[in-house]
Design a protein around this motif. Structure first.
Motif, short mmCIF file in Angstrom:
data_model
loop_
_atom_site.label_atom_id
_atom_site.label_comp_id
_atom_site.label_asym_id
_atom_site.label_seq_id
_atom_site.Cartn_x
_atom_site.Cartn_y
_atom_site.Cartn_z
N UNK A 1 -16.68 7.10 13.02
CA UNK A 1 -17.16 6.36 12.51
C UNK A 1 -17.54 4.86 12.40
N UNK A 2 -18.56 4.14 12.97
CA UNK A 2 -18.30 2.65 12.67
C UNK A 2 -19.10 1.88 10.92
N UNK A 3 -18.27 1.14 10.09
CA UNK A 3 -19.26 1.83 8.48
C UNK A 3 -19.91 1.09 8.44
N UNK A 4 -20.82 1.44 8.10
CA UNK A 4 -21.91 0.36 7.37
C UNK A 4 -21.64 -0.26 6.89
N UNK A 45 -30.14 -3.33 5.27
CA UNK A 45 -28.58 -3.44 5.32
C UNK A 45 -28.86 -2.54 3.24
N UNK A 46 -29.06 -1.43 3.57
CA UNK A 46 -29.31 -0.65 2.55
C UNK A 46 -27.88 0.11 2.00
N UNK A 47 -26.96 0.03 2.94
CA UNK A 47 -25.20 0.73 3.09
C UNK A 47 -25.09 1.96 3.77
N UNK A 48 -26.02 2.09 4.42
CA UNK A 48 -26.33 3.20 4.66
C UNK A 48 -26.62 3.53 6.40
N UNK A 49 -26.81 2.41 6.78
CA UNK A 49 -27.27 1.96 8.21
C UNK A 49 -25.86 0.97 8.80
N UNK A 50 -25.13 0.82 9.73
CA UNK A 50 -24.40 0.42 10.42
C UNK A 50 -24.92 -0.70 11.68
N UNK A 51 -24.09 -1.39 12.56
CA UNK A 51 -24.96 -2.67 13.02
C UNK A 51 -25.70 -2.15 13.63
N UNK A 52 -25.51 -0.96 14.53
CA UNK A 52 -26.08 0.12 16.02
C UNK A 52 -27.13 0.08 15.22
N UNK A 53 -27.35 0.74 14.35
CA UNK A 53 -28.30 1.55 13.62
C UNK A 53 -29.78 0.58 13.00
N UNK A 54 -29.04 -0.75 12.78
CA UNK A 54 -29.90 -1.36 12.03
C UNK A 54 -30.79 -2.04 13.79
N UNK A 55 -29.53 -2.28 14.62
CA UNK A 55 -30.50 -2.90 16.07
C UNK A 55 -31.30 -2.08 16.68
N UNK A 85 -22.99 -12.97 0.89
CA UNK A 85 -23.82 -12.16 0.57
C UNK A 85 -23.39 -10.86 1.18
N UNK A 86 -22.50 -10.43 2.26
CA UNK A 86 -22.35 -9.00 2.52
C UNK A 86 -20.65 -9.01 3.02
N UNK A 87 -20.04 -7.60 3.03
CA UNK A 87 -18.36 -7.09 2.05
C UNK A 87 -18.16 -7.18 3.96
N UNK A 88 -18.89 -6.90 5.05
CA UNK A 88 -18.13 -7.01 5.97
C UNK A 88 -19.97 -7.21 7.21
N UNK A 89 -19.48 -7.81 8.23
CA UNK A 89 -20.59 -7.39 9.65
C UNK A 89 -19.96 -7.05 11.02
#
Length: 89
Positions: A1-4, A45-55, A85-89
């Motif tokens: 799983x890709x990290x959120x 960017x809610x800590x639950x969605x990863x990049x793919x989910x946001x897309x 502002x982001x821990x990781x992207x």
């Protein structure tokens, strides 16, 4: 799983005024304003969605092509990360 995608807690203060999200970087005092789609992305960017989910969410909301959304999203995420502002992207 890709990290959120995770906001960098404790590194900024945030307030919303008339649909504009204003971020204050607590390290250097710089302000950053998010409106329109940028504010929408920030909310996703809610800590639950990863990049793919946001897309996927943005593509569905705006009836847009996934590749086009990714091409616009990635530089924005990189900018948020560079500003602390982001821990990781």
């Amino acid at each position: 799983m890709i990290a959120p995608l995770m906001k960098q807690a404790g590194r900024f203060s945030e307030t919303t005024v008339d649909g504009e999200v204003v971020l204050l970087n607590l390290d250097d005092g710089a302000f950053f304003s998010l409106t329109g789609t940028a504010a929408e992305i920030w909310a996703l960017i809610d800590g639950a969605r990863n990049r793919e989910a946001v897309i996927a969410e943005l593509a569905a909301r705006h009836n847009a092509d996934h590749a086009a959304v990714a091409a616009d999203l990635d530089p924005f995420l990189a900018d948020l990360q560079a500003r602390g502002f982001l821990a990781g992207a």
